[in-house]
Write an enzyme that holds these catalytic residues in place. Structure first.
Site, PDB file in Angstrom:
ATOM      1  CG  LEU A  41      -9.028  -6.257 -13.177  1.00  0.00           C
ATOM      2  CD1 LEU A  41      -8.757  -4.767 -13.218  1.00  0.00           C
ATOM      3  CD2 LEU A  41     -10.013  -6.600 -12.057  1.00  0.00           C
ATOM      4  N   GLY A  89       0.777  -1.235   0.000  1.00  0.00           N
ATOM      5  CA  GLY A  89       0.000   0.000   0.000  1.00  0.00           C
ATOM      6  C   GLY A  89       0.809   1.286   0.000  1.00  0.00           C
ATOM      7  CB  SER A  90       4.360   2.171  -0.591  1.00  0.00           C
ATOM      8  OG  SER A  90       4.649   1.797  -1.909  1.00  0.00           O
ATOM      9  CG  ASN A  91       2.367   3.193  -5.750  1.00  0.00           C
ATOM     10  OD1 ASN A  91       2.785   4.223  -6.263  1.00  0.00           O
ATOM     11  ND2 ASN A  91       3.003   2.032  -5.855  1.00  0.00           N
ATOM     12  CG  HIS A 131       3.886  -2.518 -14.742  1.00  0.00           C
ATOM     13  ND1 HIS A 131       3.552  -3.698 -14.102  1.00  0.00           N
ATOM     14  CD2 HIS A 131       4.985  -2.802 -15.489  1.00  0.00           C
ATOM     15  CE1 HIS A 131       4.409  -4.645 -14.454  1.00  0.00           C
ATOM     16  NE2 HIS A 131       5.289  -4.127 -15.295  1.00  0.00           N
ATOM     17  CG  MET A 141      -0.206  -7.556  -7.100  1.00  0.00           C
ATOM     18  SD  MET A 141       0.550  -6.459  -8.313  1.00  0.00           S
ATOM     19  CE  MET A 141       1.986  -7.418  -8.707  1.00  0.00           C
ATOM     20  NE  ARG A 142      -8.165 -11.719  -8.822  1.00  0.00           N
ATOM     21  CZ  ARG A 142      -8.444 -13.008  -9.064  1.00  0.00           C
ATOM     22  NH1 ARG A 142      -7.601 -13.935  -8.700  1.00  0.00           N
ATOM     23  NH2 ARG A 142      -9.554 -13.353  -9.677  1.00  0.00           N
TER      24      ARG A 142
HETATM   25  C1  GAR Z   1       4.138  -1.260  -7.042  1.00  0.00           C
HETATM   26  O1  GAR Z   1       5.498  -1.287  -7.359  1.00  0.00           O
HETATM   27  C2  GAR Z   1       3.292  -1.266  -8.297  1.00  0.00           C
HETATM   28  O2  GAR Z   1       3.880  -0.551  -9.358  1.00  0.00           O
HETATM   29  C3  GAR Z   1       3.219  -2.737  -8.600  1.00  0.00           C
HETATM   30  O3  GAR Z   1       3.027  -3.340  -7.350  1.00  0.00           O
HETATM   31  C4  GAR Z   1       3.711  -2.563  -6.352  1.00  0.00           C
HETATM   32  C5  GAR Z   1       2.748  -2.310  -5.226  1.00  0.00           C
HETATM   33  O4  GAR Z   1       3.405  -1.686  -4.165  1.00  0.00           O
HETATM   34  N1  GAR Z   1       2.177  -3.044  -9.524  1.00  0.00           N
HETATM   35  C6  GAR Z   1       2.274  -3.995 -10.459  1.00  0.00           C
HETATM   36  O5  GAR Z   1       3.235  -4.708 -10.572  1.00  0.00           O
HETATM   37  C7  GAR Z   1       1.084  -4.099 -11.381  1.00  0.00           C
HETATM   38  N2  GAR Z   1       1.370  -4.983 -12.449  1.00  0.00           N
HETATM   39  P1  GAR Z   1       2.578  -0.885  -3.068  1.00  0.00           P
HETATM   40  O6  GAR Z   1       1.526  -1.866  -2.536  1.00  0.00           O
HETATM   41  O7  GAR Z   1       3.584  -0.537  -2.021  1.00  0.00           O
HETATM   42  O8  GAR Z   1       1.933   0.299  -3.704  1.00  0.00           O
END
Ligand code: GAR
Length: 216
Positions: A97, A12-14, A113, A94-95
């Site tokens: 859709l 969940g950092s984003n 991504h 990470m699913r």
């Molecule tokens: C992030 O690096 C995001 O770009 C990636 O998952 C991570 C989630 O980190 N997304 C993908 O790979 C989508 N294909 P977070 O939970 O700390 O935000």
């Protein structure tokens, strides 16, 4: 009020970057927007506690409880639609859709991504980038289509890979770029500076320097 619904699967950092930007940069208040719900397909996702600590409504919809992708996506859409969102953000969701889900949110469904798409779709992007010896790496925010990690690109941020840099070190630096890029893209879409017309991204009033920010 324009609602944003964020979908997560993990850390969940984003999501945290979005919530921080919402609070600190005041753009959400100016645009009358807010993250109204966070939905995770995993009950263990660290992002759920982050959402709760910001007072945001959370939901867990465990994909493992559904017999098919279609059934999961139908319930997910019903949950999302309760918030009538202007934007649905895949923030580490990470699913894959289903086409019906993607079509329902055409033009208001975005993903971040950790690579410069179309290179390195899927998992382990930083490991693959270091193994391949790429010199430039980064992150992409794009509108979502039926294909994994594909769709019209809204913005990218890039950095120069350091000689001998480990995948972990690279991942940490790219993550910092992700946290800058995603809130900006959300703001642009909500203020109407960026949108989707057919399969093309239409943009106005964007600082071109932000489209490809190359960090040393
Ligand atoms: C992030 O690096 C995001 O770009 C990636 O998952 C991570 C989630 O980190 N997304 C993908 O790979 C989508 N294909 P977070 O939970 O700390 O935000």
């Amino acid at each position: 009020m324009k609602n944003i619904v964020c979908l997560i699967s993990g850390r969940g950092s984003n999501l945290e970057a979005i919530l921080r930007a919402e609070r600190e940069q005041q753009w959400a208040a100016q645009l009358g927007a807010r993250v109204s719900a966070v939905i995770s397909n995993r009950s263990q996702a660290g992002g759920l506690a982050i959402a709760a600590s910001h007072g945001v409504e959370t939901h867990v919809l465990a994909h493992s409880a559904f017999a098919s992708r279609e059934a999961f996506d139908a319930d997910l859409a019903a949950l999302i639609d309760r918030h009538d969102p202007a934007l649905v953000v895949l923030a580490g969701f990470m699913r894959v859709l289903t086409p019906a889900f993607v079509a329902r949110y055409q033009g208001r469904l975005i993903n971040i991504h950790p690579s410069l798409l179309p290179a390195f779709t899927g998992l382990h992007t930083h490991e693959r980038a270091t193994e391949m010896g790429v010199r430039v790496h980064g992150t992409t925010v794009h509108f979502v289509t039926g294909e994994l990690d594909a769709g019209p690109i809204i913005a990218q941020a890039a950095l120069a890979v350091r000689p001998g840099e480990s995948a972990d070190a690279l991942a940490a630096r790219v993550l910092t770029l992700e946290h800058e890029l995603l809130p900006r893209c959300i703001r642009w879409i909500l203020e109407g500076s960026v949108g989707l017309e057919g399969q093309k991204v239409i943009s106005t009033r964007i600082d071109p320097a932000l489209l490809l920010r190359v960090a040393a």
